[in-house]
Design an enzyme around this catalytic site. Sequence first.
Site, PDB file in Angstrom:
ATOM      1  N   PHE A 162      32.285  34.691  54.443  1.00 30.69           N
ATOM      2  CA  PHE A 162      31.069  33.814  55.613  1.00 30.69           C
ATOM      3  C   PHE A 162      29.514  34.193  55.448  1.00 30.69           C
ATOM      4  O   PHE A 162      28.444  33.447  55.185  1.00 30.69           O
ATOM      5  CB  PHE A 162      31.202  34.070  56.487  1.00 30.69           C
ATOM      6  CG  PHE A 162      30.493  35.242  57.997  1.00 30.69           C
ATOM      7  CD1 PHE A 162      29.563  35.495  58.057  1.00 30.69           C
ATOM      8  CD2 PHE A 162      31.761  37.029  57.460  1.00 30.69           C
ATOM      9  CE1 PHE A 162      29.021  36.570  58.501  1.00 30.69           C
ATOM     10  CE2 PHE A 162      31.314  37.363  57.907  1.00 30.69           C
ATOM     11  CZ  PHE A 162      29.513  37.777  58.354  1.00 30.69           C
ATOM     12  N   LYS A 186      38.575  28.033  48.549  1.00 36.71           N
ATOM     13  CA  LYS A 186      38.972  28.310  49.514  1.00 36.71           C
ATOM     14  C   LYS A 186      37.736  29.288  49.957  1.00 36.71           C
ATOM     15  O   LYS A 186      37.901  29.991  50.472  1.00 36.71           O
ATOM     16  CB  LYS A 186      39.831  28.797  49.202  1.00 36.71           C
ATOM     17  CG  LYS A 186      41.283  28.533  50.758  1.00 36.71           C
ATOM     18  CD  LYS A 186      40.799  29.092  52.284  1.00 36.71           C
ATOM     19  CE  LYS A 186      40.324  30.170  52.741  1.00 36.71           C
ATOM     20  NZ  LYS A 186      39.598  30.887  54.187  1.00 36.71           N
ATOM     21  N   GLU A 189      36.367  30.324  56.645  1.00 37.98           N
ATOM     22  CA  GLU A 189      36.133  28.713  57.539  1.00 37.98           C
ATOM     23  C   GLU A 189      35.217  28.873  59.336  1.00 37.98           C
ATOM     24  O   GLU A 189      35.109  27.955  59.296  1.00 37.98           O
ATOM     25  CB  GLU A 189      37.772  28.940  58.409  1.00 37.98           C
ATOM     26  CG  GLU A 189      38.320  29.971  59.460  1.00 37.98           C
ATOM     27  CD  GLU A 189      38.656  31.381  58.524  1.00 37.98           C
ATOM     28  OE1 GLU A 189      37.691  31.866  57.133  1.00 37.98           O
ATOM     29  OE2 GLU A 189      39.033  32.568  58.764  1.00 37.98           O
ATOM     30  N   SER A 239      36.123  41.258  52.177  1.00 33.20           N
ATOM     31  CA  SER A 239      36.239  42.418  53.394  1.00 33.20           C
ATOM     32  C   SER A 239      37.757  43.380  52.031  1.00 33.20           C
ATOM     33  O   SER A 239      37.988  42.939  51.701  1.00 33.20           O
ATOM     34  CB  SER A 239      36.701  42.656  54.762  1.00 33.20           C
ATOM     35  OG  SER A 239      38.039  42.076  54.629  1.00 33.20           O
ATOM     36  N   CYS A 294      27.221  42.579  51.387  1.00 32.34           N
ATOM     37  CA  CYS A 294      27.709  43.546  50.798  1.00 32.34           C
ATOM     38  C   CYS A 294      27.025  44.569  50.209  1.00 32.34           C
ATOM     39  O   CYS A 294      27.703  45.703  50.239  1.00 32.34           O
ATOM     40  CB  CYS A 294      28.424  42.651  50.208  1.00 32.34           C
ATOM     41  SG  CYS A 294      28.254  42.158  48.898  1.00 32.34           S
ATOM     42  N   GLU A 393      32.617  50.130  57.353  1.00 31.10           N
ATOM     43  CA  GLU A 393      31.521  49.330  57.445  1.00 31.10           C
ATOM     44  C   GLU A 393      31.225  48.805  58.983  1.00 31.10           C
ATOM     45  O   GLU A 393      32.021  48.795  59.294  1.00 31.10           O
ATOM     46  CB  GLU A 393      32.011  48.167  55.983  1.00 31.10           C
ATOM     47  CG  GLU A 393      31.157  46.756  56.175  1.00 31.10           C
ATOM     48  CD  GLU A 393      31.562  46.218  55.132  1.00 31.10           C
ATOM     49  OE1 GLU A 393      33.053  45.852  54.927  1.00 31.10           O
ATOM     50  OE2 GLU A 393      30.991  45.576  53.748  1.00 31.10           O
TER      51      GLU A 393
HETATM   52  P1  NAD Z   1      37.098  38.585  55.688  1.00 31.63           P
HETATM   53  O1  NAD Z   1      37.479  39.715  54.155  1.00 31.63           O
HETATM   54  O2  NAD Z   1      37.151  38.565  56.926  1.00 31.63           O
HETATM   55  O3  NAD Z   1      37.355  37.138  55.111  1.00 31.63           O
HETATM   56  C1  NAD Z   1      36.840  36.273  53.222  1.00 31.63           C
HETATM   57  C2  NAD Z   1      38.426  35.613  52.769  1.00 31.63           C
HETATM   58  O4  NAD Z   1      39.539  35.945  52.945  1.00 31.63           O
HETATM   59  C3  NAD Z   1      37.635  33.761  53.993  1.00 31.63           C
HETATM   60  O5  NAD Z   1      38.254  32.682  52.984  1.00 31.63           O
HETATM   61  C4  NAD Z   1      39.235  34.644  54.780  1.00 31.63           C
HETATM   62  O6  NAD Z   1      39.567  33.139  55.311  1.00 31.63           O
HETATM   63  C5  NAD Z   1      40.444  35.520  54.218  1.00 31.63           C
HETATM   64  N1  NAD Z   1      40.551  35.709  54.778  1.00 31.63           N
HETATM   65  C6  NAD Z   1      40.989  36.429  56.305  1.00 31.63           C
HETATM   66  N2  NAD Z   1      41.678  36.754  56.540  1.00 31.63           N
HETATM   67  C7  NAD Z   1      42.535  37.110  55.610  1.00 31.63           C
HETATM   68  C8  NAD Z   1      43.853  37.374  55.975  1.00 31.63           C
HETATM   69  N3  NAD Z   1      44.183  38.358  56.794  1.00 31.63           N
HETATM   70  N4  NAD Z   1      44.934  37.470  54.909  1.00 31.63           N
HETATM   71  C9  NAD Z   1      43.789  36.564  53.898  1.00 31.63           C
HETATM   72  N5  NAD Z   1      42.976  35.461  54.132  1.00 31.63           N
HETATM   73  C10 NAD Z   1      42.670  35.647  54.903  1.00 31.63           C
HETATM   74  O7  NAD Z   1      35.502  38.851  54.945  1.00 31.63           O
HETATM   75  P2  NAD Z   1      34.357  38.155  55.482  1.00 31.63           P
HETATM   76  O8  NAD Z   1      34.293  38.480  57.353  1.00 31.63           O
HETATM   77  O9  NAD Z   1      34.608  36.826  55.599  1.00 31.63           O
HETATM   78  O10 NAD Z   1      32.967  38.752  55.277  1.00 31.63           O
HETATM   79  C11 NAD Z   1      32.707  39.996  55.291  1.00 31.63           C
HETATM   80  C12 NAD Z   1      33.027  40.853  54.196  1.00 31.63           C
HETATM   81  O11 NAD Z   1      32.929  40.380  53.015  1.00 31.63           O
HETATM   82  C13 NAD Z   1      32.519  42.297  54.131  1.00 31.63           C
HETATM   83  O12 NAD Z   1      33.346  43.076  54.110  1.00 31.63           O
HETATM   84  C14 NAD Z   1      31.010  42.245  53.218  1.00 31.63           C
HETATM   85  O13 NAD Z   1      30.913  43.545  53.085  1.00 31.63           O
HETATM   86  C15 NAD Z   1      32.555  41.313  51.888  1.00 31.63           C
HETATM   87  N6  NAD Z   1      31.616  41.235  51.498  1.00 31.63           N
HETATM   88  C16 NAD Z   1      32.469  41.633  49.498  1.00 31.63           C
HETATM   89  C17 NAD Z   1      30.993  40.793  48.977  1.00 31.63           C
HETATM   90  C18 NAD Z   1      30.966  41.627  47.351  1.00 31.63           C
HETATM   91  O14 NAD Z   1      30.652  41.492  46.399  1.00 31.63           O
HETATM   92  N7  NAD Z   1      32.177  43.171  47.419  1.00 31.63           N
HETATM   93  C19 NAD Z   1      30.721  40.298  49.484  1.00 31.63           C
HETATM   94  C20 NAD Z   1      29.817  39.180  50.553  1.00 31.63           C
HETATM   95  C21 NAD Z   1      30.879  40.009  51.547  1.00 31.63           C
END
Ligand code: NAD
Length: 502
Positions: A162, A186, A189, A239, A294, A393
């Site tokens: 997000f 994808k 959401e 994450s 991140c 984090e």
């Molecule tokens: P998230 O992991 O909750 O969601 C990321 C994606 O995974 C979304 O599209 C979501 O719909 C999907 N998702 C969520 N739960 C899932 C599950 N159980 N199984 C399969 N898919 C699932 O992350 P977020 O809250 O949207 O974003 C924040 C996180 O992203 C932080 O940890 C941040 O550090 C990380 N991030 C990393 C980078 C990088 O380049 N390393 C860049 C941006 C954000």
Amino acid sequence: MTESGGWQNDGGRMMSVPVLVGERWVVPTVSAWGSVFNPSLGEEIARVPMCGAAEVEVAVQAAAAAFTTWSKTAAPARAAKMFAFKAQLESHFEELAALITRENGKTLEEARGDVRRGIEVVDFACGISHLCKGETLPQVADGIDGVTMREPIGVCAGITPFNFPAMVPLWMFPIAIACGNTFILKPSEKVPLTAVRLAELFLEAGLPPGVLNIVHGGREAVDALLEHPGIAAISFVGSTRVAEHVYVIGCRHGKRVQAAGGAKNVMIVMPDADLDATTRAIMGAAFGCAGQRCMAGSILMGVGDAAPQVRDRLAAAIDKLVIGDTSANPKADMGPVIDSASRERILRSIELGVAEGAALVRGGQHESQSRGFFVSPTLFDQASPGMHIAREEIFGPVLTMLRPRDLDEAIAWANRNPYGNGAVIFTNSGGAARQFAREVQCGMVGVNVGVPAPMAAFAFSGWNRSFFGDLHVQGIEGVMFYTRQKIVLSRWDNAYRRTQGW
Ligand code: NAD
């Protein structure tokens, strides 16, 4: 699925976000819906279909059908679509930034940065004719010439978080598509509106139908993508917990996977640092995007005399921060976090920090002046490396300060961190900077730079539990991820020469 011809006004109440399959924007018939909020106001602004295997199947079919033609399209013609897309993004720059602010809550200035970094990737992908060139070695063996070529791999999928609604999707699909692949995005959401607008602009730029498709949802949609035999590659950013899941399941299903995860980035301040410039850089790194980056700096290590001085300067700077509704108040320096669940999780982390004995210098509470999802900028001092707030984090506006004895101890503490996105040092000593850059165990290193941000010309080089896979997103590694190499060895006897008796 119900054909919508674009945005759907559901019973006159709420906008339903469509999926994109082939050339059709469709509102699918699903049993579950998610809510998209304006986090500054805490108000629902749209509802998003939580897709599953059925919607993914239709998207894969559309992408696979388009691959037949798109993968054979000449490289300059593919590049031409990228130039046209870039022009569309430039002419809708402010509109995209405002949309990001509305659904994500970051300030307009931060949203502009989100779009700009993304456009830089499209800019990079415009050079695909050069980027995809192979190598040659004439006479690799007697009478044999060797040539390498990079070919597209098929239908690729991207799953995004997000926090950067434009930049992170743009890390992926422009390069994949420029390489001759077709793509299913994808998006998170929580922020699907920006992704939908990016795809609309790409179609208006002349991208053929089916080359870019969009499905929405959470785990069910993601698992359907990971398990679908028609998908060749998965790019994930989010994450660490989900990144690891995506990597394991995607690999088990024979796909190439790049999965970028979470982080806990360290900032070291040496006693010889320029403290005014350092304080400005730390404020941006820790509290920019309300700490939801991140690459956010979330651990501060003040070495020696630097510690009390930088703490006092940060406390004064925090007192001046304007926190507020980023859509309505252009003077807001910091906006809300993404939703109420994030706000509660961040507040619980802060409570744990207090319970474990860290000194709360500023913040620590819910900003109560609004219905939005606000957390006040928070600074802890006198924390120790084993505490929750120094290990986990938090992904919110919380900065935790430790006081190492010297640079050796600071680097040792930084290297206990299981993540490996970024670390920075502030110093006027070339020797300290060199030692730090060589010894710190992470992939993105800053020297007198608050955020060693991903740049389109380079890969985003997360290490350790911040990345699962081999080839990272962006840059040449991105091109290599979305192509596979073919090696052609040719022997050509000169028959004409033989018939002439030469
Ligand atoms: P998230 O992991 O909750 O969601 C990321 C994606 O995974 C979304 O599209 C979501 O719909 C999907 N998702 C969520 N739960 C899932 C599950 N159980 N199984 C399969 N898919 C699932 O992350 P977020 O809250 O949207 O974003 C924040 C996180 O992203 C932080 O940890 C941040 O550090 C990380 N991030 C990393 C980078 C990088 O380049 N390393 C860049 C941006 C954000």
